[in-house]
Write a protein that holds these residues in place. Structure first.
Motif, PDB file in Angstrom:
ATOM      1  N   ASP A 132      -3.802  22.261 -13.748  1.00 59.38           N
ATOM      2  CA  ASP A 132      -3.302  21.112 -13.415  1.00 59.38           C
ATOM      3  C   ASP A 132      -3.653  20.718 -11.886  1.00 59.38           C
ATOM      4  N   ARG A 133      -4.506  21.711 -11.440  1.00 57.00           N
ATOM      5  CA  ARG A 133      -4.727  21.437  -9.963  1.00 57.00           C
ATOM      6  C   ARG A 133      -5.903  20.191  -9.893  1.00 57.00           C
ATOM      7  N   VAL A 134      -5.140  19.120  -9.041  1.00 51.55           N
ATOM      8  CA  VAL A 134      -5.838  17.979  -8.957  1.00 51.55           C
ATOM      9  C   VAL A 134      -7.009  18.057  -7.928  1.00 51.55           C
ATOM     10  N   ALA A 135      -8.486  17.328  -8.289  1.00 49.61           N
ATOM     11  CA  ALA A 135      -9.366  17.346  -7.482  1.00 49.61           C
ATOM     12  C   ALA A 135      -9.203  16.422  -6.320  1.00 49.61           C
ATOM     13  N   PRO A 136      -9.942  16.767  -5.135  1.00 47.30           N
ATOM     14  CA  PRO A 136      -9.617  15.909  -4.063  1.00 47.30           C
ATOM     15  C   PRO A 136      -9.998  14.310  -4.420  1.00 47.30           C
ATOM     16  N   TYR A 137     -10.947  14.090  -5.015  1.00 42.87           N
ATOM     17  CA  TYR A 137     -11.228  12.860  -5.182  1.00 42.87           C
ATOM     18  C   TYR A 137     -10.434  12.003  -6.282  1.00 42.87           C
ATOM     19  N   MET A 138      -9.683  12.939  -7.254  1.00 42.71           N
ATOM     20  CA  MET A 138      -8.743  12.395  -8.010  1.00 42.71           C
ATOM     21  C   MET A 138      -7.484  11.990  -7.268  1.00 42.71           C
ATOM     22  N   ARG A 139      -7.189  12.885  -6.538  1.00 44.25           N
ATOM     23  CA  ARG A 139      -6.121  12.754  -5.429  1.00 44.25           C
ATOM     24  C   ARG A 139      -6.420  11.333  -4.759  1.00 44.25           C
ATOM     25  N   GLU A 140      -7.524  11.032  -3.945  1.00 47.36           N
ATOM     26  CA  GLU A 140      -7.545   9.861  -3.233  1.00 47.36           C
ATOM     27  C   GLU A 140      -7.616   8.636  -4.188  1.00 47.36           C
ATOM     28  N   LEU A 141      -8.228   8.725  -5.388  1.00 45.21           N
ATOM     29  CA  LEU A 141      -8.030   7.785  -6.328  1.00 45.21           C
ATOM     30  C   LEU A 141      -6.676   7.206  -6.476  1.00 45.21           C
ATOM     31  N   LEU A 142      -5.782   8.129  -7.004  1.00 39.67           N
ATOM     32  CA  LEU A 142      -4.430   7.946  -7.528  1.00 39.67           C
ATOM     33  C   LEU A 142      -3.713   7.165  -6.229  1.00 39.67           C
ATOM     34  N   ARG A 143      -3.999   7.876  -5.005  1.00 39.70           N
ATOM     35  CA  ARG A 143      -3.298   7.440  -3.801  1.00 39.70           C
ATOM     36  C   ARG A 143      -3.743   6.010  -3.360  1.00 39.70           C
ATOM     37  N   THR A 144      -4.776   5.731  -3.761  1.00 41.06           N
ATOM     38  CA  THR A 144      -5.236   4.267  -3.335  1.00 41.06           C
ATOM     39  C   THR A 144      -4.845   3.181  -4.350  1.00 41.06           C
ATOM     40  N   ILE A 145      -4.591   3.648  -5.584  1.00 41.54           N
ATOM     41  CA  ILE A 145      -4.016   2.523  -6.442  1.00 41.54           C
ATOM     42  C   ILE A 145      -2.292   2.554  -6.514  1.00 41.54           C
ATOM     43  N   ALA A 146      -1.905   3.471  -6.035  1.00 44.24           N
ATOM     44  CA  ALA A 146      -0.323   3.559  -5.970  1.00 44.24           C
ATOM     45  C   ALA A 146       0.313   2.108  -5.443  1.00 44.24           C
ATOM     46  N   PRO A 147      -0.235   1.789  -3.988  1.00 47.42           N
ATOM     47  CA  PRO A 147       0.348   0.887  -3.520  1.00 47.42           C
ATOM     48  C   PRO A 147       0.165  -0.535  -4.399  1.00 47.42           C
ATOM     49  N   LEU A 148      -0.895  -0.649  -5.040  1.00 46.16           N
ATOM     50  CA  LEU A 148      -1.203  -1.843  -5.788  1.00 46.16           C
ATOM     51  C   LEU A 148      -0.286  -1.874  -7.034  1.00 46.16           C
ATOM     52  N   LEU A 149       0.125  -0.854  -7.488  1.00 46.86           N
ATOM     53  CA  LEU A 149       1.146  -0.881  -8.587  1.00 46.86           C
ATOM     54  C   LEU A 149       2.674  -1.362  -8.298  1.00 46.86           C
ATOM     55  N   ASN A 150       2.685  -1.132  -6.942  1.00 50.97           N
ATOM     56  CA  ASN A 150       3.993  -1.586  -6.671  1.00 50.97           C
ATOM     57  C   ASN A 150       3.941  -3.108  -6.317  1.00 50.97           C
ATOM     58  N   GLU A 151       3.054  -3.776  -6.488  1.00 59.72           N
ATOM     59  CA  GLU A 151       2.903  -5.152  -6.418  1.00 59.72           C
ATOM     60  C   GLU A 151       3.813  -6.112  -7.606  1.00 59.72           C
ATOM     61  N   LEU A 152       3.792  -5.363  -8.657  1.00 58.09           N
ATOM     62  CA  LEU A 152       4.421  -5.944  -9.801  1.00 58.09           C
ATOM     63  C   LEU A 152       5.657  -5.044 -10.025  1.00 58.09           C
ATOM     64  N   PRO A 153       6.687  -5.949 -10.540  1.00 57.03           N
ATOM     65  CA  PRO A 153       7.927  -5.059 -11.330  1.00 57.03           C
ATOM     66  C   PRO A 153       7.802  -4.491 -12.292  1.00 57.03           C
ATOM     67  N   ASN A 154       6.656  -4.336 -12.871  1.00 51.26           N
ATOM     68  CA  ASN A 154       6.659  -3.777 -14.145  1.00 51.26           C
ATOM     69  C   ASN A 154       6.715  -2.242 -14.153  1.00 51.26           C
ATOM     70  N   ARG A 155       7.163  -1.550 -15.231  1.00 47.95           N
ATOM     71  CA  ARG A 155       7.455  -0.433 -15.378  1.00 47.95           C
ATOM     72  C   ARG A 155       6.038   0.330 -15.609  1.00 47.95           C
ATOM     73  N   LEU A 156       5.920   1.768 -15.285  1.00 50.92           N
ATOM     74  CA  LEU A 156       4.814   2.375 -15.739  1.00 50.92           C
ATOM     75  C   LEU A 156       4.920   3.673 -16.693  1.00 50.92           C
TER      76      LEU A 156
END
Length: 304
Positions: A176-200
């Protein structure tokens, strides 16, 4: 008299065989048209909601003169005694039908508002999809991962699938060790997911290649769950509000992608779903049912 005989003339009547008429064809055409209309009405009714069926039933209970000209149904009773209803001395029956009609209209209006709200929510999810795609395209390194991202609208909401590949895996093999580019990808889209009140909702998936010990020890079930939680931690580290998370699950190899072999690398993936309001309510209701069942089991176990 002359011995010359008079010539014998034989007249043959020409018989013309006429058709008996096409009236039966018209009758058959009318019957088939009525039958087709009946099937069409039955099909429409079968696909209608309960509220719509009640509204249709109320419409046919309304007198024709009132339906056309409007007005109060209490004055349109076909009874000679004013008020109508089961009791000639009172109008409770007629009032009950009026209340049912108002309730039916209210239910139809509520359904119309829900449909309008869901359409607006789908529009917001499509806009979020465009913003995520634009953010990935603007990032020089993440742009290389665009082929490993699949975004689409489903019945549940906006689904973001991050798939693996032999050339660029998202996680270390069997870990389950995350690759560096996967980590960067998840952290890039995280703030965008906060723009809507929807659950995840987050779900982890693996291919069908089993561990050496099969399912008796650490297996694809544990691996998929660990990878889903590793993705959750990276999203939260990137700024995702933790209370937006509604479900984190590992599904092993039970839900492969369409048109793929179970052992294909693309089945090793993380699926993020921005749930619409209806799907989130369904998940919450399932959890409430499960809690009720557990409480009932505990109560029955504690009973003497």
């Amino acid at each position: 008299m002359s011995d010359q005989r008079r010539p014998i003339i034989i007249r043959r009547k020409k018989v013309v065989h006429n058709h008996h008429g096409g009236a039966w064809k018209i009758a058959l055409a009318d019957f088939m048209t009525a039958l087709m209309a009946l099937f069409l009405v039955l099909w429409i009714l079968s696909s209608s909601s309960r509220e719509e069926l009640e509204a249709v039933a109320e419409y046919f209970r309304t007198p024709l003169t009132t339906a056309i000209a409007g007005g109060d149904r209490t004055t349109s009773s076909d009874s000679a005694i004013p008020g109508g209803g089961p009791d000639p001395a009172h109008a409770e029956g007629e009032r009950a039908r009026i209340e049912l009609r108002d309730q039916s209209r209210s239910a139809v209006e509520q359904q119309r508002l829900r449909d309008r709200g869901r359409a607006e929510e789908r529009r917001r999810l499509r806009e979020l999809q465009r913003r995520i795609e634009a953010a990935i395209q603007a990032h020089p390194e993440l742009r290389l991962l665009r082929d490993q991202m699949h975004l689409d609208l489903t019945q549940e909401g906006l689904r973001i699938q991050l798939v693996d590949s032999e050339r660029r895996p998202m996680f270390e093999l069997g870990s389950d060790r995350v690759a560096p580019y996967m980590r960067e990808l998840l952290r890039t889209i995280a703030p965008l997911l906060n723009e809507l009140p929807n659950r995840l909702s987050i779900s982890g998936h693996t291919d069908s290649v089993p561990y050496a010990g099969g399912y008796r020890g650490y297996s694809n079930w544990e691996l998929s769950s660990d990878r889903a939680n590793a993705s959750r931690r990276e999203l939260v580290a990137g700024g995702l509000e933790a209370d937006r998370l509604l479900r984190v699950a590992g599904l092993a190899d039970r839900v492969p992608m369409e048109d793929t072999e179970p052992e294909d690398a693309v089945n090793r993936r993380i699926s993020l779903v921005v749930l619409d309001e209806w799907s989130a309510e369904q998940v919450l209701s399932q959890g409430q049912v499960a809690e009720t069942g557990e409480a009932a089991t505990r109560a029955s176990g504690d009973a003497p």
